[in-house]
Design an enzyme around this catalytic site. Structure first.
Site, short mmCIF file in Angstrom:
data_model
loop_
_atom_site.label_atom_id
_atom_site.label_comp_id
_atom_site.label_asym_id
_atom_site.label_seq_id
_atom_site.Cartn_x
_atom_site.Cartn_y
_atom_site.Cartn_z
CE LYS A 134 13.35 25.60 91.18
NZ LYS A 134 12.32 25.14 92.10
CB SER B 255 12.05 18.27 90.24
OG SER B 255 10.68 18.14 90.49
N1 COA Z 1 7.02 15.38 95.82
C1 COA Z 1 8.21 15.51 95.27
N2 COA Z 1 8.88 16.68 95.17
C2 COA Z 1 8.26 17.76 95.66
C3 COA Z 1 6.99 17.70 96.26
C4 COA Z 1 6.38 16.43 96.34
N3 COA Z 1 5.18 16.27 96.91
N4 COA Z 1 6.65 18.94 96.65
C5 COA Z 1 7.66 19.74 96.30
N5 COA Z 1 8.64 19.04 95.70
C6 COA Z 1 9.93 19.54 95.20
C7 COA Z 1 9.82 20.08 93.80
O1 COA Z 1 10.01 19.06 92.85
C8 COA Z 1 10.92 21.10 93.77
O2 COA Z 1 12.14 20.45 93.53
P1 COA Z 1 13.39 21.20 92.88
O3 COA Z 1 13.63 22.46 93.67
O4 COA Z 1 14.46 20.22 93.03
O5 COA Z 1 13.02 21.49 91.45
C9 COA Z 1 10.97 21.64 95.19
O6 COA Z 1 10.36 20.63 95.99
C10 COA Z 1 10.25 22.94 95.33
O7 COA Z 1 8.87 22.74 95.04
P2 COA Z 1 7.99 23.67 94.09
O8 COA Z 1 6.57 23.38 94.38
O9 COA Z 1 8.41 23.54 92.68
O10 COA Z 1 8.28 25.04 94.68
P3 COA Z 1 9.04 26.23 94.07
O11 COA Z 1 9.70 26.81 95.24
O12 COA Z 1 9.88 25.98 92.91
O13 COA Z 1 7.82 27.08 93.50
C11 COA Z 1 5.94 28.54 93.59
C12 COA Z 1 6.96 27.70 94.34
C13 COA Z 1 6.05 28.44 92.10
C14 COA Z 1 4.60 28.07 94.02
C15 COA Z 1 6.17 30.00 94.08
O14 COA Z 1 7.49 30.37 93.77
C16 COA Z 1 5.20 30.97 93.48
O15 COA Z 1 4.07 31.03 93.88
N6 COA Z 1 5.67 31.80 92.53
C17 COA Z 1 4.87 32.81 91.88
C18 COA Z 1 5.26 34.20 92.36
C19 COA Z 1 4.48 34.58 93.59
O16 COA Z 1 3.26 34.55 93.65
N7 COA Z 1 5.22 35.01 94.61
C20 COA Z 1 4.64 35.39 95.88
C21 COA Z 1 4.51 34.21 96.81
S1 COA Z 1 5.61 34.36 98.15
#
Ligand code: COA
Length: 158
Positions: free
Chosen positions: A41, A128
């Site tokens: 990402k 974000s």
């Molecule tokens: N308020 C405002 N925005 C929010 C929010 C809130 N309460 N909750 C989520 N968001 C937004 C984030 O800002 C983000 O926005 P963007 O995509 O525009 O940057 C979006 O929603 C996604 O949220 P985020 O929590 O960042 O999720 P993600 O999908 O990027 O990350 C992880 C998720 C990191 C937790 C996940 O990918 C992970 O666990 N990765 C590690 C690898 C792993 O273990 N994989 C197996 C699991 S299936």
């Protein structure tokens, strides 16, 4: 449940994320907010910058710590001794992805539960990417992000 972990990209942290942390603080003895280092990402802020902004935004929350992780979330949860994963649910469209992730994490680590919390309605349309877009167009984002993030966005976009 004593310790939970709240993972995310936090690029950057918004008031929507802070709202979720506050709700978790009210429910659990200790909350680890963890920044995902995700090489697939593209990020505006470095991991260190995202950790620093979270630390500053969460000053006063004495049961919260901030760190970062690379690799599997459940492995990091185990490392820090968390038995629950906090995720925010803003709207129905979040559900499918969150459901899939929660089930996969449960398959990987049956002893770690995923807990969904809903932020205040006024933050349900935030993410974000929207914040980064608004800031790049010089819009006022003060209703949506803590002061340290406003400053950091100003520096990035000049
Ligand atoms: N308020 C405002 N925005 C929010 C929010 C809130 N309460 N909750 C989520 N968001 C937004 C984030 O800002 C983000 O926005 P963007 O995509 O525009 O940057 C979006 O929603 C996604 O949220 P985020 O929590 O960042 O999720 P993600 O999908 O990027 O990350 C992880 C998720 C990191 C937790 C996940 O990918 C992970 O666990 N990765 C590690 C690898 C792993 O273990 N994989 C197996 C699991 S299936």
């Amino acid at each position: 449940m004593k310790k939970v972990i709240y993972p995310g990209t936090f690029d950057p942290v918004t008031y929507g994320h802070v709202d979720i942390v506050k709700r978790a603080v009210d429910l659990f003895a200790s909350v680890v907010v963890t920044v995902a280092v995700n090489p697939t990402k593209q990020q505006l802020f470095t991991t260190e910058e995202r950790v620093n902004m979270l630390n500053d935004s969460l000053i006063g929350y004495n049961t919260v710590t901030v760190d970062s992780f690379e690799g599997l979330l459940v492995d990091h949860a185990k490392e820090v001794g968390a038995t629950g994963i906090i995720r925010g649910l803003r709207q129905v469209s979040d559900f499918e992805f969150e459901f899939q992730m929660a089930l996969m994490n449960r398959k990987l680590a049956d002893d770690i539960a995923t807990i969904f919390l809903m932020p205040h309605e006024k933050y349900t349309y935030l993410n974000s990417t929207i914040i980064r877009n608004l800031a790049s167009l010089k819009a006022d984002v003060s209703d949506f992000v803590p002061p340290i993030v406003q400053e950091a966005l100003k520096k990035k976009f000049g």
